[in-house]
Design an enzyme around this catalytic site. Sequence first.
Site, PDB file in Angstrom:
ATOM      1  N   ARG A 141       0.793  -1.396   0.231  1.00  0.00           N
ATOM      2  CA  ARG A 141      -0.176   0.127  -0.357  1.00  0.00           C
ATOM      3  C   ARG A 141       1.063   1.681  -0.029  1.00  0.00           C
ATOM      4  NH1 ARG A 141      -2.495   0.039   4.790  1.00  0.00           N
ATOM      5  NH2 ARG A 141      -3.739   2.364   3.797  1.00  0.00           N
ATOM      6  N   LYS A 198       3.873  -6.475  11.796  1.00  0.00           N
ATOM      7  CA  LYS A 198       2.927  -7.296  10.475  1.00  0.00           C
ATOM      8  C   LYS A 198       3.343  -8.305   9.843  1.00  0.00           C
ATOM      9  CE  LYS A 198       1.530  -4.734   6.499  1.00  0.00           C
ATOM     10  NZ  LYS A 198       1.507  -3.829   5.900  1.00  0.00           N
ATOM     11  N   ARG A 232      -1.107   5.706  12.759  1.00  0.00           N
ATOM     12  CA  ARG A 232       0.325   5.175  14.097  1.00  0.00           C
ATOM     13  C   ARG A 232      -0.243   5.545  15.505  1.00  0.00           C
ATOM     14  NH1 ARG A 232       5.131   8.912  11.640  1.00  0.00           N
ATOM     15  NH2 ARG A 232       4.401   8.115   9.953  1.00  0.00           N
TER      16      ARG A 232
END
Length: 321
Positions: A120, A185, A318
């Site tokens: 992304r 992640k 974030r």
Amino acid sequence: MSLEVLLEVLSDGEFHSGDELGQVLGVSRTAIWKQLKKIEDLSLPLLSIKGKGYCIEGGLDLLSRPAIESVLSADAKCLITDLDIHKVVDSTNVLAMQRASIGESGYVCTAEQQLSGRGRRGKAWASPYACNLYLSVVWEFSGGAAALEGLSLAVGVAVVDALKKAGVDGASLKWPNDVLYNSRKLAGVLLEMTGDASGPCQVVVGVGLNVAMPKGQAIDQPWVDVKTINSNAANRNQVLGFLLNELMPLLANFEKSGFSVYRDRWLHLDAFYNKDVAIMLGDTVVLGVATGVDETGALLLKTETGLQAFSGGEVSLRIAE
Ligand code: BTN
């Protein structure tokens, strides 16, 4: 002699002498040696021991059509029109977009490696050979872009469900669709679209899932892979099958169901719920407390000036420092 054939032979994790490899593949030892050099360049753990030969430590868990198909549900099988399994591609999303642009729906492609995996916001997606999963699915929606609201979040939920089936419990979601495990992640989703924004359009759903990431990859964020979380988890082919079992029915039903049937589960998996966060809108930063998502999948933020909703695009989220 192709590198792929050599990798196939070495995928058993056993030692093979240079002579044996030369004989099996019908080429000279020098040709074998040149190809072995390329295996090292793929970041695969190639061992070479005098008197024993060469081995890929731990072997390779290569993609296999029968292995994938043995896991597919009857539903998923019916919805897949074509399943392409590639060795090396630039990006499975690029291949899928080509099929999307000729109006296909139900096309699925995967690859052992991507040379230009897309993430992304224009980032690259680390896609080393035979380690992780890179998957793209094309689906046609007749109702245009409006019918796609919340789709990318629903895909995140589907990935978490597939992971659970594969033996990974406890994954969470970071808006809009990053799949995390302990704040690292584990998987990412990239949706691309072609066609008419207000009429029939094709969506490419790209999923990258870290299964057994080799060391030394240039990745600019904390990451984790399936095998680190659970060394007994399902293998790559099984995980791919589980992913398709979740994704295909989701895509087939989404125009009818919309995001609303996924919203509660998304909220349940929200890694940032009630956390102080910063939203980046280009150069602008908005501070607030994350309070989940609304029925369209927009991120809700409690700010000094009240509750604000943020939709996809170039927004990034974030934890506030
Ligand atoms: C993200 O940045 O979180 C999204 C990553 C999406 C990566 C997948 S891998 C399969 C497909 N092909 C690509 O080039 N990108 C997606």
